[in-house]
Design a protein around this motif. Sequence first.
Motif, PDB file in Angstrom:
ATOM      1  N   THR A  70       0.854  -1.185   0.000  1.00 50.81           N
ATOM      2  CA  THR A  70       0.000   0.000   0.000  1.00 50.81           C
ATOM      3  C   THR A  70       0.890   1.235   0.000  1.00 50.81           C
ATOM      4  OG1 THR A  70      -1.648  -1.198   1.288  1.00 50.81           O
ATOM      5  CG2 THR A  70      -1.850   1.191   1.236  1.00 50.81           C
ATOM      6  N   SER A  71       0.606   2.165  -0.904  1.00 47.77           N
ATOM      7  CA  SER A  71       1.349   3.418  -0.926  1.00 47.77           C
ATOM      8  C   SER A  71       0.400   4.561  -0.590  1.00 47.77           C
ATOM      9  CB  SER A  71       2.009   3.636  -2.287  1.00 47.77           C
ATOM     10  OG  SER A  71       1.031   3.712  -3.290  1.00 47.77           O
ATOM     11  N   PHE A  72       0.977   5.692  -0.220  1.00 42.61           N
ATOM     12  CA  PHE A  72       0.203   6.835   0.239  1.00 42.61           C
ATOM     13  C   PHE A  72       0.693   8.088  -0.454  1.00 42.61           C
ATOM     14  CE2 PHE A  72       0.391   3.557   3.384  1.00 42.61           C
ATOM     15  CZ  PHE A  72      -0.931   3.402   3.741  1.00 42.61           C
ATOM     16  N   ALA A  73      -0.245   8.975  -0.787  1.00 45.42           N
ATOM     17  CA  ALA A  73       0.131  10.202  -1.481  1.00 45.42           C
ATOM     18  C   ALA A  73      -0.914  11.283  -1.255  1.00 45.42           C
ATOM     19  CB  ALA A  73       0.291   9.941  -2.978  1.00 45.42           C
ATOM     20  N   ASP A  74      -0.456  12.492  -1.383  1.00 45.79           N
ATOM     21  CA  ASP A  74      -1.330  13.657  -1.431  1.00 45.79           C
ATOM     22  C   ASP A  74      -0.952  14.413  -2.687  1.00 45.79           C
ATOM     23  OD1 ASP A  74      -2.912  13.666   1.111  1.00 45.79           O
ATOM     24  OD2 ASP A  74      -0.887  13.589   1.976  1.00 45.79           O
ATOM     25  N   GLU A  75      -1.954  14.891  -3.396  1.00 46.20           N
ATOM     26  CA  GLU A  75      -1.706  15.626  -4.637  1.00 46.20           C
ATOM     27  C   GLU A  75      -2.218  17.042  -4.515  1.00 46.20           C
ATOM     28  OE1 GLU A  75      -2.911  13.728  -8.280  1.00 46.20           O
ATOM     29  OE2 GLU A  75      -2.195  11.791  -7.583  1.00 46.20           O
ATOM     30  N   GLY A  76      -1.614  17.921  -5.314  1.00 49.99           N
ATOM     31  CA  GLY A  76      -2.039  19.315  -5.335  1.00 49.99           C
ATOM     32  C   GLY A  76      -1.211  20.146  -4.385  1.00 49.99           C
ATOM     33  N   SER A  77      -1.756  21.311  -4.017  1.00 48.51           N
ATOM     34  CA  SER A  77      -1.036  22.185  -3.091  1.00 48.51           C
ATOM     35  C   SER A  77      -1.015  21.521  -1.724  1.00 48.51           C
ATOM     36  CB  SER A  77      -1.709  23.552  -3.016  1.00 48.51           C
ATOM     37  OG  SER A  77      -3.011  23.419  -2.506  1.00 48.51           O
ATOM     38  N   ALA A  78      -0.003  21.825  -0.968  1.00 48.15           N
ATOM     39  CA  ALA A  78       0.220  21.127   0.294  1.00 48.15           C
ATOM     40  C   ALA A  78      -0.463  21.836   1.460  1.00 48.15           C
ATOM     41  CB  ALA A  78       1.708  21.013   0.553  1.00 48.15           C
ATOM     42  N   PRO A  79      -1.594  21.292   1.933  1.00 43.96           N
ATOM     43  CA  PRO A  79      -2.161  21.821   3.177  1.00 43.96           C
ATOM     44  C   PRO A  79      -1.256  21.397   4.325  1.00 43.96           C
ATOM     45  CG  PRO A  79      -3.367  19.887   2.493  1.00 43.96           C
ATOM     46  CD  PRO A  79      -2.363  20.174   1.410  1.00 43.96           C
ATOM     47  N   PRO A  80      -1.493  21.905   5.526  1.00 44.00           N
ATOM     48  CA  PRO A  80      -0.676  21.449   6.661  1.00 44.00           C
ATOM     49  C   PRO A  80      -0.692  19.920   6.749  1.00 44.00           C
ATOM     50  CG  PRO A  80      -2.082  23.282   7.306  1.00 44.00           C
ATOM     51  CD  PRO A  80      -2.487  22.891   5.915  1.00 44.00           C
ATOM     52  N   GLY A  86      -3.529  11.583   2.804  1.00 45.44           N
ATOM     53  CA  GLY A  86      -2.537  10.557   2.476  1.00 45.44           C
ATOM     54  C   GLY A  86      -1.522  10.351   3.581  1.00 45.44           C
ATOM     55  N   PHE A  87      -0.982  11.439   4.130  1.00 42.08           N
ATOM     56  CA  PHE A  87       0.005  11.310   5.200  1.00 42.08           C
ATOM     57  C   PHE A  87      -0.649  10.747   6.453  1.00 42.08           C
ATOM     58  CE2 PHE A  87       2.546  12.580   8.827  1.00 42.08           C
ATOM     59  CZ  PHE A  87       3.782  12.085   8.450  1.00 42.08           C
ATOM     60  N   CYS A  88      -1.844  11.223   6.778  1.00 44.94           N
ATOM     61  CA  CYS A  88      -2.554  10.708   7.963  1.00 44.94           C
ATOM     62  C   CYS A  88      -2.844   9.215   7.813  1.00 44.94           C
ATOM     63  CB  CYS A  88      -3.835  11.501   8.199  1.00 44.94           C
ATOM     64  SG  CYS A  88      -3.516  13.200   8.752  1.00 44.94           S
ATOM     65  N   ALA A  89      -3.171   8.792   6.598  1.00 48.04           N
ATOM     66  CA  ALA A  89      -3.428   7.365   6.359  1.00 48.04           C
ATOM     67  C   ALA A  89      -2.136   6.557   6.507  1.00 48.04           C
ATOM     68  CB  ALA A  89      -4.040   7.159   4.977  1.00 48.04           C
ATOM     69  N   PRO A 108      10.761  18.390   2.795  1.00 45.79           N
ATOM     70  CA  PRO A 108       9.689  19.294   2.364  1.00 45.79           C
ATOM     71  C   PRO A 108       8.396  18.580   1.948  1.00 45.79           C
ATOM     72  CG  PRO A 108      11.767  20.074   1.514  1.00 45.79           C
ATOM     73  CD  PRO A 108      12.024  18.704   2.093  1.00 45.79           C
ATOM     74  N   ALA A 109       8.470  17.278   1.674  1.00 48.90           N
ATOM     75  CA  ALA A 109       7.236  16.533   1.390  1.00 48.90           C
ATOM     76  C   ALA A 109       6.397  16.389   2.655  1.00 48.90           C
ATOM     77  CB  ALA A 109       7.565  15.146   0.831  1.00 48.90           C
ATOM     78  N   ILE A 110       7.018  16.589   3.807  1.00 54.11           N
ATOM     79  CA  ILE A 110       6.305  16.523   5.079  1.00 54.11           C
ATOM     80  C   ILE A 110       5.948  17.957   5.504  1.00 54.11           C
ATOM     81  CG2 ILE A 110       6.363  15.704   7.465  1.00 54.11           C
ATOM     82  CD1 ILE A 110       6.596  13.498   5.200  1.00 54.11           C
ATOM     83  N   THR A 111       6.945  18.768   5.766  1.00 55.05           N
ATOM     84  CA  THR A 111       6.758  20.174   6.120  1.00 55.05           C
ATOM     85  C   THR A 111       8.109  20.874   6.150  1.00 55.05           C
ATOM     86  OG1 THR A 111       5.834  21.736   7.736  1.00 55.05           O
ATOM     87  CG2 THR A 111       6.869  19.754   8.618  1.00 55.05           C
ATOM     88  N   THR A 112       8.100  22.168   5.919  1.00 58.92           N
ATOM     89  CA  THR A 112       9.315  22.972   6.072  1.00 58.92           C
ATOM     90  C   THR A 112       9.264  23.779   7.363  1.00 58.92           C
ATOM     91  OG1 THR A 112       8.349  24.734   4.736  1.00 58.92           O
ATOM     92  CG2 THR A 112       9.768  23.143   3.590  1.00 58.92           C
ATOM     93  N   ASP A 113       8.173  23.698   8.100  1.00 64.20           N
ATOM     94  CA  ASP A 113       8.000  24.405   9.369  1.00 64.20           C
ATOM     95  C   ASP A 113       8.646  23.581  10.485  1.00 64.20           C
ATOM     96  OD1 ASP A 113       6.481  24.765  12.008  1.00 64.20           O
ATOM     97  OD2 ASP A 113       5.791  26.508  10.840  1.00 64.20           O
ATOM     98  N   ALA A 114       9.644  24.144  11.146  1.00 67.15           N
ATOM     99  CA  ALA A 114      10.410  23.414  12.159  1.00 67.15           C
ATOM    100  C   ALA A 114       9.539  22.940  13.327  1.00 67.15           C
ATOM    101  CB  ALA A 114      11.566  24.270  12.669  1.00 67.15           C
ATOM    102  N   GLU A 115       8.652  23.782  13.818  1.00 66.10           N
ATOM    103  CA  GLU A 115       7.799  23.390  14.942  1.00 66.10           C
ATOM    104  C   GLU A 115       6.897  22.214  14.584  1.00 66.10           C
ATOM    105  OE1 GLU A 115       5.215  26.099  17.283  1.00 66.10           O
ATOM    106  OE2 GLU A 115       6.929  27.462  17.089  1.00 66.10           O
ATOM    107  N   VAL A 116       6.279  22.305  13.421  1.00 59.62           N
ATOM    108  CA  VAL A 116       5.395  21.230  12.963  1.00 59.62           C
ATOM    109  C   VAL A 116       6.204  19.957  12.749  1.00 59.62           C
ATOM    110  CG1 VAL A 116       3.883  20.471  11.080  1.00 59.62           C
ATOM    111  CG2 VAL A 116       3.729  22.822  11.942  1.00 59.62           C
ATOM    112  N   TYR A 117       7.378  20.086  12.136  1.00 52.37           N
ATOM    113  CA  TYR A 117       8.221  18.926  11.879  1.00 52.37           C
ATOM    114  C   TYR A 117       8.612  18.229  13.183  1.00 52.37           C
ATOM    115  CZ  TYR A 117      12.034  16.248   9.692  1.00 52.37           C
ATOM    116  OH  TYR A 117      12.854  15.259   9.231  1.00 52.37           O
TER     117      TYR A 117
END
Length: 157
Positions: A70-80, A86-89, A108-117
């Motif tokens: 099983t693979s996971f993906a999100d497409e389009g602009s990156a919401p948080p 896809g990431f939550c799944a 950056p596929a996850i986040t570029t925000d240090a706190e969130v990361y």
Amino acid sequence: MLPHNTPVRWDGLEHLRRDYMLQLTEAIERSGRQVKVAPYALATSGDERRADLALIARYADAAGLRLTSTSFADEGSAPPVEQRSGFCAARRFAREGFAHGILAIARPAITTDAEVYERVLTDLFEHRIFLAFLPIDLSSLADCRPGREVPSDQEPA
């Protein structure tokens, strides 16, 4: 430009990610099991998603990692990241024991925000899940076991 090509400012969290990953992968390997990862891609199109997942599969194979079917993906602009289905799944899939970690192209596929990361890393580690990225240079996959890859946010010289 692809979202995973976004430069990431050095914040030291790459050390935390690698430490978590090494602790978990070494424990898995000591138990005699093969490390299993769920592929995750953040892409702007279906073609990019397929290409990214193919690259992740190539890396996993070269690294001796078992890739989940099983693979996971999100497409389009990156919401948080917390709002990406896809990431939550992928995180839920790993929490349920179907994977030891999540393998993505780069931070950056996850986040570029240090706190969130940092929150993402801590949450994953609390559930005994690691996050791995592909090496920057895939032309040489000599030693590409998790934790040996080139960090995506190397400290500047």
